[in-house]
Design an enzyme around this catalytic site. Structure first.
Site, PDB file in Angstrom:
ATOM      1  CB  SER A 164       7.211  22.826  10.751  1.00  0.00           C
ATOM      2  OG  SER A 164       7.879  22.662   9.513  1.00  0.00           O
ATOM      3  CE1 TYR A 177       4.667  17.884   9.865  1.00  0.00           C
ATOM      4  CE2 TYR A 177       5.569  19.689   8.560  1.00  0.00           C
ATOM      5  CZ  TYR A 177       5.621  18.873   9.678  1.00  0.00           C
ATOM      6  OH  TYR A 177       6.615  19.048  10.617  1.00  0.00           O
TER       7      TYR A 177
HETATM    8  P1  NAD Z   1       9.133  11.692  15.362  1.00  0.00           P
HETATM    9  O1  NAD Z   1       8.310  10.883  14.428  1.00  0.00           O
HETATM   10  O2  NAD Z   1      10.445  11.171  15.823  1.00  0.00           O
HETATM   11  O3  NAD Z   1       8.297  12.045  16.668  1.00  0.00           O
HETATM   12  C1  NAD Z   1       6.923  12.324  16.650  1.00  0.00           C
HETATM   13  C2  NAD Z   1       6.341  11.862  17.962  1.00  0.00           C
HETATM   14  O4  NAD Z   1       4.938  12.162  18.012  1.00  0.00           O
HETATM   15  C3  NAD Z   1       6.460  10.330  18.131  1.00  0.00           C
HETATM   16  O5  NAD Z   1       6.830  10.065  19.477  1.00  0.00           O
HETATM   17  C4  NAD Z   1       5.046   9.855  17.852  1.00  0.00           C
HETATM   18  O6  NAD Z   1       4.723   8.638  18.478  1.00  0.00           O
HETATM   19  C5  NAD Z   1       4.261  11.011  18.464  1.00  0.00           C
HETATM   20  N1  NAD Z   1       2.861  11.016  18.069  1.00  0.00           N
HETATM   21  C6  NAD Z   1       2.333  10.869  16.825  1.00  0.00           C
HETATM   22  N2  NAD Z   1       0.998  10.886  16.894  1.00  0.00           N
HETATM   23  C7  NAD Z   1       0.664  11.035  18.208  1.00  0.00           C
HETATM   24  C8  NAD Z   1      -0.552  11.110  18.924  1.00  0.00           C
HETATM   25  N3  NAD Z   1      -1.735  11.039  18.295  1.00  0.00           N
HETATM   26  N4  NAD Z   1      -0.506  11.280  20.261  1.00  0.00           N
HETATM   27  C9  NAD Z   1       0.676  11.353  20.922  1.00  0.00           C
HETATM   28  N5  NAD Z   1       1.861  11.283  20.301  1.00  0.00           N
HETATM   29  C10 NAD Z   1       1.847  11.123  18.960  1.00  0.00           C
HETATM   30  O7  NAD Z   1       9.310  13.091  14.652  1.00  0.00           O
HETATM   31  P2  NAD Z   1       9.992  14.458  15.160  1.00  0.00           P
HETATM   32  O8  NAD Z   1      10.778  14.944  14.042  1.00  0.00           O
HETATM   33  O9  NAD Z   1      10.630  14.291  16.471  1.00  0.00           O
HETATM   34  O10 NAD Z   1       8.713  15.394  15.266  1.00  0.00           O
HETATM   35  C11 NAD Z   1       8.356  16.090  16.437  1.00  0.00           C
HETATM   36  C12 NAD Z   1       7.670  17.401  16.070  1.00  0.00           C
HETATM   37  O11 NAD Z   1       8.611  18.233  15.396  1.00  0.00           O
HETATM   38  C13 NAD Z   1       6.479  17.260  15.133  1.00  0.00           C
HETATM   39  O12 NAD Z   1       5.450  18.152  15.522  1.00  0.00           O
HETATM   40  C14 NAD Z   1       7.058  17.654  13.786  1.00  0.00           C
HETATM   41  O13 NAD Z   1       6.063  18.171  12.915  1.00  0.00           O
HETATM   42  C15 NAD Z   1       8.027  18.733  14.221  1.00  0.00           C
HETATM   43  N6  NAD Z   1       9.066  19.030  13.228  1.00  0.00           N
HETATM   44  C16 NAD Z   1      10.047  18.125  12.930  1.00  0.00           C
HETATM   45  C17 NAD Z   1      11.009  18.461  11.975  1.00  0.00           C
HETATM   46  C18 NAD Z   1      12.139  17.548  11.609  1.00  0.00           C
HETATM   47  O14 NAD Z   1      12.926  17.904  10.714  1.00  0.00           O
HETATM   48  N7  NAD Z   1      12.306  16.397  12.216  1.00  0.00           N
HETATM   49  C19 NAD Z   1      10.952  19.701  11.336  1.00  0.00           C
HETATM   50  C20 NAD Z   1       9.943  20.570  11.654  1.00  0.00           C
HETATM   51  C21 NAD Z   1       9.001  20.240  12.607  1.00  0.00           C
END
Ligand code: NAD
Length: 279
Positions: A164, A177
């Site tokens: 991130s 986080y």
């Molecule tokens: P999201 O909530 O749509 O997806 C997260 C996924 O992780 C979900 O499918 C959830 O069920 C799964 N998950 C959570 N705990 C878990 C576990 N213990 N075992 C297996 N799966 C698990 O959110 P996203 O935005 O798609 O996030 C995905 C990644 O991207 C994360 O690591 C997040 O930190 C990172 N990220 C997202 C953003 C953003 O703006 N959306 C920005 C920076 C980083």
């Protein structure tokens, strides 16, 4: 759209990852879902990991198999060692091997510092950092066992950590986080240094603000969207496909010489946008 538009000459994006086997954690939602689909579109067979909501994982599997590649949904909590070990063993049994591990699963448990419980701190570290450690470790064992197969890829394996912009931007109210992602950065770089001689490439993608369920509060209302756009020089919120494209490129031999790098995919969020007019 012609899928070769924008591709380097002689490269068909649908064949970029042909014959490779990828696993994406947290692949039934948001960035993980788009990434799993992107990898499948690029020719890889894909394991779609999920921890809850099997139906949405099966829907991702159906979309991926429509490209003519193999896909399957595997349930596992990435923070549980026995479940990660079993998941990768099952993939090797059923798919033959693993070439690409995308450690994407992550979550937030936000709170002002003095109100943050140990459980909130621990949960985020367990999933976001320990989960990536476990997934990277189990994939690496298989990469080392198999070694390089030149017809498949120049590398013995690729690990892509979903980090991130908060691996470098401090984030008040989200100390768990931000700490987890800071940890991901150092873990990724250390693994990259340790494993490069074995021809294993470890890299990270660091998304900025991407429209997914994890940050719904930040883009759902007009006011929230306006506030968010002030932090993004490129003046648009990212889509999950922006991240998927970066992962596909990093996983492919096009970027074979990229080792230990973080690719920021953030519309310029890490460029200190406040200094565009001040400072
Ligand atoms: P999201 O909530 O749509 O997806 C997260 C996924 O992780 C979900 O499918 C959830 O069920 C799964 N998950 C959570 N705990 C878990 C576990 N213990 N075992 C297996 N799966 C698990 O959110 P996203 O935005 O798609 O996030 C995905 C990644 O991207 C994360 O690591 C997040 O930190 C990172 N990220 C997202 C953003 C953003 O703006 N959306 C920005 C920076 C980083």
């Amino acid at each position: 759209m012609d899928s070769t538009v924008g591709a380097p000459q002689g490269v068909n994006p649908a064949h970029l990852l042909k014959g490779q086997k990828a696993l994406v954690t947290g692949a039934n939602s948001g960035i993980g879902k788009a990434t799993a689909i992107g990898l499948g579109r690029a020719g890889a067979d894909v394991v779609v990991n999920y921890v809850a909501d099997q139906e949405s994982a099966e829907a991702v599997v159906r979309e991926i198999t429509s490209f003519g590649v193999r896909a399957a949904a595997y349930e596992a909590d990435v923070s549980q060692e026995d479940q990660v070990v079993a998941m990768v063993e099952r993939m090797v049994r059923e798919f033959g091997t693993i070439d690409i591990m995308v450690a994407n699963a992550g979550l937030q448990r936000d709170a002002p510092f003095t109100e943050m419980t140990l459980a909130q701190w621990q949960k985020v570290l367990d999933v976001n950092l320990t989960g990536q450690f476990l997934c990277a470790r189990e994939a690496t064992k298989e990469f080392l066992r198999r070694g390089v197969v030149p017809e498949v890829s120049r590398a013995a394996g690729k690990i892509i950590c979903m980090s991130s912009v908060h691996q470098i931007i401090p984030w008040a109210g989200h100390v768990n986080y931000a700490s987890s992602k800071g940890g991901v950065q150092m873990m990724m770089e250390t693994l990259a240094q340790e494993l490069a001689p074995q021809k294993i490439r470890v890299n990270a993608v660091a998304p900025g603000a991407i429209r997914t369920p994890i940050n719904r509060d930040a883009w759902e209302t007009e006011q929230a969207r306006e506030d968010l756009l002030k932090l993004i020089p490129y003046d648009r919120i990212g889509d999950p496909e922006d991240i998927a494209n970066a992962v596909v490129a990093l996983a492919s031999d096009l970027l074979d010489y990229v080792v230990g790098a973080t690719l920021y995919v953030d519309g310029g969020m890490t460029l200190f946008p406040g200094f565009a007019t001040g400072g």
